[in-house]
Design an enzyme around this catalytic site. Structure first.
Site: not given
Ligand SMILES: [Zn+2]
Length: 268
Positions: A27, A29, A38, A115, A168, A173
């Site tokens: 995904e 970032h 992740d 999610e 996010h 992160e």
């Molecule tokens: Zn993430």
């Protein structure tokens, strides 16, 4: 586990080792973090707690459920590769059944991607129901970072904590990646961003003003390696204590690990 031979895995199972299955995503970032953020963070976290608890780390699930605009920026970014909920559930359910078939009884499903959360739980539930092997215990960790102490939260966010859904590719992160893998962070490209609207509900099709242009849902420039270090230590400690409490570790675990490193694997 991916780097082990089958006799090494068999020996681990025999001595009562458990297993962690990291569940990540591919995904966006934002401009500054890699697509695999992740899975990278999760695999590091799994490895950090593996030894004291005698757990093997299974190869991570690299694809997650559909990125949602209000928690991951949505599907509109090149490079975000997602799968449907039924695929997430089916893959994890099948892998957990395989782990049980191989003899593992202490199983941790370690998720990071917001999610995926309920689907990981569902997969664990279905695998348990399908196999019905006595002694199996499956622990589901949907968000290992969600109960940081007030001092660490304060160090990370001050009075600007936006809620975990918006965090996010932002402070946490980015800080963790700066701490663990600075070589993978293009920090000079990090931006502070947010959606024009972030309401309490969702809408399909996705309204364009739910999605910040950069893909960062909050203030990534507030990140630092020092913040990442503080958060990382606490996340690891909390996770280790939680797994210890729920799944324990076999008494002979440490000795068995040492034997393994000396090459005492069964002939095969
Ligand atoms: Zn993430």
């Amino acid at each position: 586990m991916a780097e082990a031979t089958w006799p090494e895995v068999a020996e681990a199972v025999e001595r009562g080792a458990g297993v962690v299955l990291p569940v990540g995503s591919t995904e966006q970032h934002a401009y500054h973090l890699p697509l695999a953020t992740d899975a990278i963070l999760l695999t590091e976290l799994a490895l950090a707690v593996a030894e004291p608890l005698d757990l093997l780390v299974a190869p991570p699930v690299a694809y997650g459920y559909r990125s949602r605009p209000l928690s991951g920026g949505g599907q509109g970014f090149v490079g975000t590769l997602s799968v449907s909920a039924r695929t997430v559930i089916a893959v994890i359910e099948d892998v957990v059944c395989e782990l049980i078939r191989c003899g593992f009884r202490r199983i941790v499903l370690l998720n990071w991607h917001y999610e995926n959360a309920s689907f990981v739980y569902e997969a664990g539930w279905l695998a348990h129901e399908r196999t019905r092997v006595p002694g199996v215990r499956i622990m589901i960790v949907e968000a290992a970072f969600s109960e940081l102490s007030p001092p660490v939260m304060d160090e990370l966010f001050g009075d600007e904590f936006p809620g975990w859904d918006r965090e996010h590719a932002a402070v946490l992160e980015t800080s963790l990646m700066l701490h663990l893998h600075p070589e993978l962070v293009l920090f000079d490209r990090a931006v502070d961003d947010e959606a024009a609207r972030h309401p309490f509900y969702d809408v399909i099709p996705v309204p364009v003003d739910f999605v910040p242009r950069s893909g960062a849902l909050w203030k990534a420039t507030r990140a630092s390696a020092a913040k990442g270090g503080s958060a990382w230590a606490e996340i690891g400690r909390n996770l280790e204590a939680a797994i210890q409490e729920e799944l324990g570790a076999p008494a002979a675990a440490t000795a068995a690990i040492m034997d393994l490193s000396k090459g005492s694997i069964p002939n095969g």
